[in-house]
Design a protein around this motif. Sequence first.
Motif, mmCIF file in Angstrom:
data_model
loop_
_atom_site.group_PDB
_atom_site.id
_atom_site.type_symbol
_atom_site.label_atom_id
_atom_site.label_comp_id
_atom_site.label_asym_id
_atom_site.label_seq_id
_atom_site.Cartn_x
_atom_site.Cartn_y
_atom_site.Cartn_z
ATOM 1 N N ARG A 72 15.023 15.186 -32.353
ATOM 2 C CA ARG A 72 13.744 15.677 -31.825
ATOM 3 C C ARG A 72 13.551 15.205 -30.388
ATOM 4 O O ARG A 72 13.165 15.991 -29.519
ATOM 5 N N ALA A 73 13.813 13.936 -30.119
ATOM 6 C CA ALA A 73 13.628 13.388 -28.771
ATOM 7 C C ALA A 73 14.547 14.091 -27.773
ATOM 8 O O ALA A 73 14.137 14.426 -26.657
ATOM 9 N N LEU A 74 15.786 14.303 -28.174
ATOM 10 C CA LEU A 74 16.761 14.960 -27.313
ATOM 11 C C LEU A 74 16.285 16.357 -26.911
ATOM 12 O O LEU A 74 16.323 16.731 -25.732
ATOM 13 N N ILE A 75 15.817 17.116 -27.871
ATOM 14 C CA ILE A 75 15.385 18.487 -27.585
ATOM 15 C C ILE A 75 14.080 18.479 -26.799
ATOM 16 O O ILE A 75 13.923 19.252 -25.847
ATOM 17 N N TYR A 76 13.155 17.615 -27.150
ATOM 18 C CA TYR A 76 11.921 17.509 -26.353
ATOM 19 C C TYR A 76 12.262 17.238 -24.892
ATOM 20 O O TYR A 76 11.679 17.834 -23.991
ATOM 21 N N ALA A 77 13.205 16.339 -24.655
ATOM 22 C CA ALA A 77 13.574 15.993 -23.283
ATOM 23 C C ALA A 77 14.142 17.206 -22.552
ATOM 24 O O ALA A 77 13.805 17.456 -21.388
ATOM 25 N N HIS A 78 14.984 17.959 -23.219
ATOM 26 C CA HIS A 78 15.572 19.135 -22.580
ATOM 27 C C HIS A 78 14.552 20.250 -22.371
ATOM 28 O O HIS A 78 14.712 21.072 -21.455
ATOM 29 N N LEU A 79 13.530 20.280 -23.179
ATOM 30 C CA LEU A 79 12.453 21.252 -22.999
ATOM 31 C C LEU A 79 11.453 20.808 -21.933
ATOM 32 O O LEU A 79 10.529 21.550 -21.616
ATOM 33 N N GLY A 80 11.630 19.589 -21.409
ATOM 34 C CA GLY A 80 10.719 19.079 -20.389
ATOM 35 C C GLY A 80 9.451 18.475 -20.956
ATOM 36 O O GLY A 80 8.501 18.206 -20.216
ATOM 37 N N LEU A 81 9.426 18.240 -22.254
ATOM 38 C CA LEU A 81 8.268 17.623 -22.912
ATOM 39 C C LEU A 81 8.453 16.108 -22.857
ATOM 40 O O LEU A 81 8.745 15.458 -23.858
ATOM 41 N N ILE A 82 8.296 15.571 -21.667
ATOM 42 C CA ILE A 82 8.677 14.182 -21.390
ATOM 43 C C ILE A 82 7.860 13.182 -22.202
ATOM 44 O O ILE A 82 8.428 12.238 -22.759
#
Length: 168
Positions: A72-82
């Motif tokens: 989840r963290a990895l994908i949030y980061a790539h989506l820009g949801l810092i």
Amino acid sequence: EIARAGPMLERLVRDAEHAGDELGRCTPYFYLCQIEWRAGDWSTALRYAEEAYEIILQAERTGELGAKLYNRALIYAHLGLIREARHTARESLDAAERMGSGFAVQRALGVLGFIELSEGHLEEARLAYDRASAEFMATGVGEPGVARWVPDHIETLAALGDQAGAGP
């Protein structure tokens, strides 16, 4: 082959559903998330990450929480949801440390390093990556290709002027 892995994993999910095995869907969802992340389909990757996370929560399988939070963290980061990425990566790190899982610890630290690097916080990224490298080396795994954060670690060190410090 990644092209064949997706359908095989989807079949495992269907088989688990037909058998009423909720937990049996969790591991395939984890790897489906990884495939979609690498393919750049981050919305589908997030759906798989969320599914795996929800299954683990419902089953109260806290030993697997670090890995599911990592996705989840990895994908949030790539989506820009810092904000969400940082919070979830820290949760992943906490869960992994509680379980004593060095592999999950280094993954969570890799995401934290990626977030810091993305924001231009080079020294914070270096600290996360250095610790991830130490955790990785402690696992005894001899294949650095499984540590997906290594290229970002090298980029961080190069940006800081430390070409000699890259590892593992």
